[in-house]
Scaffold this motif. Structure first.
Motif, PDB file in Angstrom:
ATOM      1  N   ARG A 124       9.848   5.380   1.662  1.00 56.80           N
ATOM      2  CA  ARG A 124       8.760   6.024   0.933  1.00 56.80           C
ATOM      3  C   ARG A 124       7.891   4.981   0.242  1.00 56.80           C
ATOM      4  NH1 ARG A 124       8.578   8.193  -4.242  1.00 56.80           N
ATOM      5  NH2 ARG A 124      10.811   7.941  -4.488  1.00 56.80           N
ATOM      6  N   ALA A 125       8.538   3.983  -0.347  1.00 57.15           N
ATOM      7  CA  ALA A 125       7.782   2.911  -1.001  1.00 57.15           C
ATOM      8  C   ALA A 125       6.915   2.159   0.004  1.00 57.15           C
ATOM      9  CB  ALA A 125       8.735   1.949  -1.704  1.00 57.15           C
ATOM     10  N   GLU A 126       7.472   1.960   1.221  1.00 56.31           N
ATOM     11  CA  GLU A 126       6.713   1.273   2.261  1.00 56.31           C
ATOM     12  C   GLU A 126       5.492   2.094   2.669  1.00 56.31           C
ATOM     13  OE1 GLU A 126       7.355  -0.490   6.798  1.00 56.31           O
ATOM     14  OE2 GLU A 126       9.047   0.318   5.667  1.00 56.31           O
ATOM     15  N   ARG A 127       5.671   3.423   2.761  1.00 58.37           N
ATOM     16  CA  ARG A 127       4.534   4.284   3.107  1.00 58.37           C
ATOM     17  C   ARG A 127       3.458   4.221   2.029  1.00 58.37           C
ATOM     18  NH1 ARG A 127       8.526   8.093   4.597  1.00 58.37           N
ATOM     19  NH2 ARG A 127       8.108   9.251   2.671  1.00 58.37           N
ATOM     20  N   GLU A 128       3.909   4.221   0.781  1.00 56.37           N
ATOM     21  CA  GLU A 128       2.953   4.149  -0.323  1.00 56.37           C
ATOM     22  C   GLU A 128       2.175   2.835  -0.284  1.00 56.37           C
ATOM     23  OE1 GLU A 128       5.314   4.683  -3.770  1.00 56.37           O
ATOM     24  OE2 GLU A 128       5.698   6.814  -3.418  1.00 56.37           O
ATOM     25  N   GLU A 129       2.893   1.734  -0.022  1.00 60.29           N
ATOM     26  CA  GLU A 129       2.234   0.441   0.042  1.00 60.29           C
ATOM     27  C   GLU A 129       1.247   0.384   1.203  1.00 60.29           C
ATOM     28  OE1 GLU A 129       1.146  -3.356  -0.988  1.00 60.29           O
ATOM     29  OE2 GLU A 129       2.327  -1.876  -2.097  1.00 60.29           O
ATOM     30  N   THR A 130       1.656   0.952   2.347  1.00 60.70           N
ATOM     31  CA  THR A 130       0.754   0.982   3.505  1.00 60.70           C
ATOM     32  C   THR A 130      -0.509   1.780   3.190  1.00 60.70           C
ATOM     33  OG1 THR A 130       2.624   0.808   5.031  1.00 60.70           O
ATOM     34  CG2 THR A 130       0.553   1.674   5.918  1.00 60.70           C
ATOM     35  N   LYS A 131      -0.322   2.893   2.492  1.00 61.05           N
ATOM     36  CA  LYS A 131      -1.466   3.728   2.133  1.00 61.05           C
ATOM     37  C   LYS A 131      -2.416   2.992   1.194  1.00 61.05           C
ATOM     38  CE  LYS A 131      -0.299   7.924   1.643  1.00 61.05           C
ATOM     39  NZ  LYS A 131       0.271   9.176   1.107  1.00 61.05           N
ATOM     40  N   ARG A 132      -1.828   2.284   0.225  1.00 58.45           N
ATOM     41  CA  ARG A 132      -2.664   1.524  -0.698  1.00 58.45           C
ATOM     42  C   ARG A 132      -3.405   0.393   0.017  1.00 58.45           C
ATOM     43  NH1 ARG A 132       1.651   2.591  -4.415  1.00 58.45           N
ATOM     44  NH2 ARG A 132       2.766   0.724  -3.721  1.00 58.45           N
ATOM     45  N   GLU A 133      -2.700  -0.292   0.918  1.00 53.91           N
ATOM     46  CA  GLU A 133      -3.337  -1.374   1.665  1.00 53.91           C
ATOM     47  C   GLU A 133      -4.469  -0.851   2.539  1.00 53.91           C
ATOM     48  OE1 GLU A 133      -2.972  -4.612   1.512  1.00 53.91           O
ATOM     49  OE2 GLU A 133      -1.546  -4.377  -0.131  1.00 53.91           O
ATOM     50  N   ARG A 134      -4.255   0.317   3.159  1.00 52.36           N
ATOM     51  CA  ARG A 134      -5.299   0.900   3.997  1.00 52.36           C
ATOM     52  C   ARG A 134      -6.527   1.247   3.155  1.00 52.36           C
ATOM     53  NH1 ARG A 134      -2.578   4.630   6.031  1.00 52.36           N
ATOM     54  NH2 ARG A 134      -3.236   6.366   4.719  1.00 52.36           N
ATOM     55  N   ALA A 135      -6.287   1.805   1.975  1.00 50.82           N
ATOM     56  CA  ALA A 135      -7.402   2.156   1.102  1.00 50.82           C
ATOM     57  C   ALA A 135      -8.160   0.908   0.670  1.00 50.82           C
ATOM     58  CB  ALA A 135      -6.890   2.916  -0.128  1.00 50.82           C
ATOM     59  N   LYS A 136      -7.411  -0.162   0.343  1.00 49.11           N
ATOM     60  CA  LYS A 136      -8.066  -1.413  -0.040  1.00 49.11           C
ATOM     61  C   LYS A 136      -8.872  -1.993   1.116  1.00 49.11           C
ATOM     62  CE  LYS A 136      -4.651  -2.831  -3.522  1.00 49.11           C
ATOM     63  NZ  LYS A 136      -3.618  -3.847  -3.862  1.00 49.11           N
ATOM     64  N   ARG A 137      -8.292  -1.909   2.327  1.00 54.59           N
ATOM     65  CA  ARG A 137      -8.976  -2.457   3.496  1.00 54.59           C
ATOM     66  C   ARG A 137     -10.272  -1.695   3.777  1.00 54.59           C
ATOM     67  NH1 ARG A 137      -5.056  -2.220   6.462  1.00 54.59           N
ATOM     68  NH2 ARG A 137      -5.462  -0.302   7.626  1.00 54.59           N
ATOM     69  N   GLU A 138     -10.214  -0.369   3.660  1.00 57.78           N
ATOM     70  CA  GLU A 138     -11.414   0.430   3.890  1.00 57.78           C
ATOM     71  C   GLU A 138     -12.486   0.109   2.853  1.00 57.78           C
ATOM     72  OE1 GLU A 138     -10.087   4.429   3.862  1.00 57.78           O
ATOM     73  OE2 GLU A 138      -9.270   4.367   5.905  1.00 57.78           O
ATOM     74  N   ARG A 139     -12.044  -0.068   1.601  1.00 52.74           N
ATOM     75  CA  ARG A 139     -13.016  -0.409   0.561  1.00 52.74           C
ATOM     76  C   ARG A 139     -13.615  -1.785   0.831  1.00 52.74           C
ATOM     77  NH1 ARG A 139     -10.928  -0.347  -5.491  1.00 52.74           N
ATOM     78  NH2 ARG A 139      -9.530  -1.895  -4.598  1.00 52.74           N
ATOM     79  N   SER A 140     -12.776  -2.732   1.260  1.00 55.72           N
ATOM     80  CA  SER A 140     -13.266  -4.074   1.565  1.00 55.72           C
ATOM     81  C   SER A 140     -14.266  -4.038   2.718  1.00 55.72           C
ATOM     82  CB  SER A 140     -12.088  -4.996   1.914  1.00 55.72           C
ATOM     83  OG  SER A 140     -12.534  -6.279   2.293  1.00 55.72           O
ATOM     84  N   GLU A 141     -13.992  -3.217   3.729  1.00 55.30           N
ATOM     85  CA  GLU A 141     -14.902  -3.118   4.868  1.00 55.30           C
ATOM     86  C   GLU A 141     -16.247  -2.537   4.440  1.00 55.30           C
ATOM     87  OE1 GLU A 141     -12.649  -0.781   7.581  1.00 55.30           O
ATOM     88  OE2 GLU A 141     -11.493  -2.484   8.369  1.00 55.30           O
TER      89      GLU A 141
END
Length: 256
Positions: free
Chosen positions: A166-183
């Motif tokens: 679950r923690a890994e999923r949360e981290e992946t979700k946060r990273e995806r959100a950061k990546r989208e914002r960076s893009e």
């Protein structure tokens, strides 16, 4: 934005922007709240934490119902305050104010107040869809204590592997959100740089035209000056000839 980037010749950034999922109107409003009203958003999170602590105390036998009711009220008022702010943002952004949109904004904020995953998505400021809290909430806090206690007991007994996943999923979700914002930020930066380059190029072209015009005027002025000087020389020579003619005529007159 993608259309503007293509117009500026930036096909790759335009394709990147076009591939990003466009946020719903409610998600857009929540993203704008994250960017423009961070203080009110933190107040919502604090109210959500206080509400969950009050429920935990009540379920553990160390709290009281009045604290829980106060927690529910405070969390609801924090949500309503942000919804009012979102109403203004939607209006100024040219979006139609509908009860459905405002309800979805409210649900997303409620989810962010009470759910860690939802809060992480909201804080990233890159929602593409509205959120909904499934679990303990304003309607189920006081009415379903047994179910709530069972859910908390299950969470405490969750295996380590499941917690890690679950923690890994949360981290992946946060990273995806950061990546989208960076893009998005990169695409905006490219667009701004291209616009600045185009403005500078147009300014340089105007300056070059002005230089050429000034040079042409200078050349015209130089030609006029040359002609004036030639005319002056001719006038002086004519004046000298006239003076000589006058002197001769005067001498001839004196000799008569």
């Amino acid at each position: 934005m993608a259309k503007a980037l293509r117009k500026d010749g930036e096909r790759e950034p335009a394709d990147e922007v076009a591939s990003l999922r466009k946020p719903s109107v409610a998600a857009w409003a929540v993203n704008q709240l994250v960017r423009t009203r961070p203080g009110e958003l933190q107040a919502l999170f604090a109210a959500g934490d206080a509400l969950q602590n009050a429920q935990s105390d009540l379920l553990a036998g160390s709290g009281d119902a009045s604290a829980l009711r106060d927690g529910v009220t405070n969390e609801r008022e924090a949500v309503e305050a942000l919804v009012d702010l979102a109403r203004g943002l939607l209006s100024s952004g040219g979006h139609e104010l509908t009860p459905t949109t405002l309800e979805r904004v409210s649900q997303s904020l409620h989810a962010a107040a009470l759910d860690e995953d939802a809060r992480a998505e909201v804080e990233a400021g890159c929602l593409t869809r509205e959120l909904r809290h499934v679990g303990l909430g304003q309607g189920g806090l006081a009415g379903q204590p047994a179910a709530a206690a069972g859910a908390r007991t299950k969470a405490r007994g969750e295996p380590k592997a499941a917690k890690a996943k679950r923690a890994e999923r949360e981290e992946t979700k946060r990273e995806r959100a950061k990546r989208e914002r960076s893009e998005r930020e990169r695409a905006q930066a490219v667009k701004a740089a291209r616009r600045a380059e185009a403005d500078a190029r147009r300014a340089a072209e105007r300056a070059e035209r002005e230089v050429q015009t000034a040079q042409a005027r200078r050349d015209d002025a130089a030609e006029l000056l040359r002609k004036a000087e030639d005319a002056l020389v001719e006038a002086r020579e004519a004046a000298e000839r006239a003076t000589r003619e006058h002197d001769r005529a005067d001498q001839a007159l004196q000799g008569l």
